[in-house]
Design a protein around this motif. Structure first.
Motif, PDB file in Angstrom:
ATOM      1  N   ILE A  19       0.854  -1.194   0.000  1.00  0.00           N
ATOM      2  CA  ILE A  19       0.000   0.000   0.000  1.00  0.00           C
ATOM      3  C   ILE A  19       0.888   1.242   0.000  1.00  0.00           C
ATOM      4  CG2 ILE A  19      -1.678   1.337   1.355  1.00  0.00           C
ATOM      5  CD1 ILE A  19      -2.967  -1.318   2.111  1.00  0.00           C
ATOM      6  N   ASN A  27      -4.964  12.155  -1.191  1.00  0.00           N
ATOM      7  CA  ASN A  27      -6.247  11.670  -0.677  1.00  0.00           C
ATOM      8  C   ASN A  27      -6.530  11.890   0.813  1.00  0.00           C
ATOM      9  OD1 ASN A  27      -4.552   9.660   0.199  1.00  0.00           O
ATOM     10  ND2 ASN A  27      -5.226   8.162  -1.319  1.00  0.00           N
ATOM     11  N   PHE A  98      -9.430  -4.085  -1.495  1.00  0.00           N
ATOM     12  CA  PHE A  98      -8.252  -4.804  -1.034  1.00  0.00           C
ATOM     13  C   PHE A  98      -7.566  -4.075   0.119  1.00  0.00           C
ATOM     14  CE2 PHE A  98      -4.598  -2.565  -2.621  1.00  0.00           C
ATOM     15  CZ  PHE A  98      -3.512  -3.233  -2.087  1.00  0.00           C
ATOM     16  N   GLY A 129      -8.079  -3.708  -9.760  1.00  0.00           N
ATOM     17  CA  GLY A 129      -9.136  -3.419 -10.725  1.00  0.00           C
ATOM     18  C   GLY A 129     -10.541  -3.757 -10.235  1.00  0.00           C
TER      19      GLY A 129
END
Ligand code: 5GP
Length: 189
Positions: A19, A27, A98, A129
């Motif tokens: 990550i 963000n 995820f 995706g």
């Protein structure tokens, strides 16, 4: 996109589980000037494509989407992660997250995604995706034409692009990460 890649290398932080944290400028805390440059670059790449609406998913996609909508003078619709009690007629699909390791629903009112629409989807990250798959499904349910997808950052090693390309949809990413192995950010040049 050089300026974006430089910011990722300077301010991005890698976390366990591949990550990448970019919450200093994309963000969480957001850099509006960078966001504008991101929107301009997406607009340049999709300049020859007919678009009448920008779509995204709450929350992190809203900033680049609204910036694009503003510059192109187009409406922006974000898929919601909670069904409002006031929404009766909606398109709904499931997405696996995820980062959160759980499934959730995304919804868009049938009023705001229809067969008349030619939509461009934008989001902050492309990983496996799953979110993209959900949007492809919502557009198919609506009969809307999904003319392309744009991501600020693509993690190429998680192969989300193949889902988009298999669906016959154009995919553009402004920064592509080849690997986050050993917590080292390796960008595609
Ligand atoms: P996908 O659905 O492609 O597997 O994951 C995309 C979604 O998960 C994005 O909307 C984004 O919010 C989140 N995401 C995936 N990977 C990362 C990451 O490395 N960092 C952050 N901050 N979000 C991520």
């Amino acid at each position: 996109m050089k300026v974006l890649c430089e910011r990722i290398l300077k301010e991005g932080k890698c976390f366990e589980g591949s990550i990448l944290k970019v919450d200093k400028f994309i963000n969480h805390q957001m850099d509006p000037n960078l966001m504008k440059q991101i929107a301009v670059e997406f607009i340049r790449r999709y300049a020859s494509t007919e678009i009448n609406k920008i779509i995204t998913i709450e929350a992190s996609g809203i900033a680049p989407a609204i910036m694009m909508g503003f510059l192109l003078d187009l409406p922006v619709v974000f898929a919601k992660k909670k069904t409002p009690s006031t929404m009766s007629d909606m398109l709904i699909t499931k997405v696996f997250s995820f980062t959160k390791q759980r499934e959730y629903n995304i919804v868009i009112s049938k009023e705001y995604l229809t067969k008349e629409d030619k939509v461009l989807f934008v989001d902050d990250f492309l990983a496996y995706g799953n979110a993209a798959k959900g949007i492809i499904d919502l557009c198919a349910q609506a009969g809307a034409e999904l003319v392309g997808m744009g991501f600020i950052i693509e993690k190429a090693f998680q192969h989300g692009r193949s889902i988009i390309e298999k669906a016959g949809v154009r995919c553009e990413s402004l920064a592509i990460i080849e690997s986050l192995e050993n917590c080292k950010i390796k960008l595609r040049r």
